[in-house]
Design an enzyme around this catalytic site. Sequence first.
Site, mmCIF file in Angstrom:
data_model
loop_
_atom_site.group_PDB
_atom_site.id
_atom_site.type_symbol
_atom_site.label_atom_id
_atom_site.label_comp_id
_atom_site.label_asym_id
_atom_site.label_seq_id
_atom_site.Cartn_x
_atom_site.Cartn_y
_atom_site.Cartn_z
ATOM 1 N N GLY A 47 20.226 4.748 36.804
ATOM 2 C CA GLY A 47 21.530 4.265 35.938
ATOM 3 C C GLY A 47 21.330 2.826 35.705
ATOM 4 O O GLY A 47 20.626 2.122 36.480
ATOM 5 N N GLN A 52 23.900 -5.616 33.853
ATOM 6 C CA GLN A 52 22.628 -6.072 34.917
ATOM 7 C C GLN A 52 21.394 -6.362 33.718
ATOM 8 O O GLN A 52 20.264 -7.064 34.468
ATOM 9 C CB GLN A 52 22.305 -4.612 35.270
ATOM 10 C CG GLN A 52 23.389 -3.975 36.252
ATOM 11 C CD GLN A 52 22.752 -2.637 36.759
ATOM 12 O OE1 GLN A 52 23.170 -1.552 36.402
ATOM 13 N NE2 GLN A 52 22.035 -2.669 38.156
ATOM 14 N N CYS A 89 20.826 -0.264 44.263
ATOM 15 C CA CYS A 89 21.139 -0.835 42.938
ATOM 16 C C CYS A 89 20.204 -1.967 42.561
ATOM 17 O O CYS A 89 19.642 -2.400 43.153
ATOM 18 C CB CYS A 89 22.632 -1.592 42.735
ATOM 19 S SG CYS A 89 22.961 -2.531 41.374
ATOM 20 N N LEU A 90 19.834 -1.487 41.239
ATOM 21 C CA LEU A 90 18.529 -2.525 40.800
ATOM 22 C C LEU A 90 19.049 -4.004 40.796
ATOM 23 O O LEU A 90 18.053 -4.798 41.017
ATOM 24 C CB LEU A 90 18.328 -2.329 39.192
ATOM 25 C CG LEU A 90 17.655 -0.763 39.059
ATOM 26 C CD1 LEU A 90 17.302 -0.412 37.784
ATOM 27 C CD2 LEU A 90 16.213 -0.462 39.956
ATOM 28 N N HIS A 131 29.464 4.489 39.679
ATOM 29 C CA HIS A 131 28.346 3.356 40.161
ATOM 30 C C HIS A 131 28.481 2.430 38.918
ATOM 31 O O HIS A 131 28.648 1.281 38.945
ATOM 32 C CB HIS A 131 27.376 3.720 40.620
ATOM 33 C CG HIS A 131 26.257 2.449 41.055
ATOM 34 N ND1 HIS A 131 26.068 2.270 42.431
ATOM 35 C CD2 HIS A 131 25.903 1.567 40.297
ATOM 36 C CE1 HIS A 131 25.230 1.032 42.383
ATOM 37 N NE2 HIS A 131 25.108 0.793 40.973
ATOM 38 N N GLU A 132 28.078 2.931 37.545
ATOM 39 C CA GLU A 132 27.623 2.287 36.681
ATOM 40 C C GLU A 132 28.984 1.662 35.916
ATOM 41 O O GLU A 132 29.191 0.554 35.409
ATOM 42 C CB GLU A 132 26.923 2.836 35.465
ATOM 43 C CG GLU A 132 25.652 3.638 36.056
ATOM 44 C CD GLU A 132 24.719 2.480 36.918
ATOM 45 O OE1 GLU A 132 24.832 1.178 36.647
ATOM 46 O OE2 GLU A 132 24.100 3.072 37.766
ATOM 47 N N HIS A 135 30.109 -1.382 37.283
ATOM 48 C CA HIS A 135 29.368 -2.776 36.891
ATOM 49 C C HIS A 135 30.233 -3.234 35.797
ATOM 50 O O HIS A 135 30.346 -4.293 35.729
ATOM 51 C CB HIS A 135 28.034 -2.197 36.433
ATOM 52 C CG HIS A 135 27.148 -2.436 37.685
ATOM 53 N ND1 HIS A 135 26.689 -3.406 38.262
ATOM 54 C CD2 HIS A 135 26.191 -1.172 38.109
ATOM 55 C CE1 HIS A 135 25.705 -3.089 39.458
ATOM 56 N NE2 HIS A 135 25.307 -1.899 39.033
HETATM 57 ZN ZN ZN Z 1 24.277 -0.772 40.156
#
Ligand code: ZN
Length: 151
Positions: A47, A52, A89-90, A131-132, A135
Amino acid sequence: MANVLEVVKAGHPVLKQIAQPIEFVNKNWKTLLDDMAATMYANDGCGLAAPQVGKSVRIIVLDDGTGLLELINPVIVEMDGEQVGPEGCLSVPGFFGDVKRADKITVEALNRNNKKVKLKTEGFKARIIQHEIDHLDGILFIEKADSLKQG
Ligand code: ZN
């Protein structure tokens, strides 16, 4: 051709902002959708949210293994049950932790053709979406995780 964008890391102010809704999914936002998917796949992520890649707008992409899903202005309108599971998470490379999420959610959003979509999902896909969307509201999973581990 889509471009792989740089993923910003925890500590970057864009990750703490409340992202802005998209009024109309024009060509530029479609390009961003393509680039976000390319960036997610290039990083083996499941995701990615627009903040991000440095864009403070309400766009997320995800793929739980069943195919690419693009959601613009996603809003969770119903949630039910509870699940606890590991997340990474990236934007927080190398860290993992268990996060409590709703097990079942209903999401309303726009798709890339500006059509309203309503999606009912559960389990892993519901976890990714939550989660997204966090963000988009300036929240990182490390603020919610129990027992954060590095590895
Ligand atoms: Zn993330």
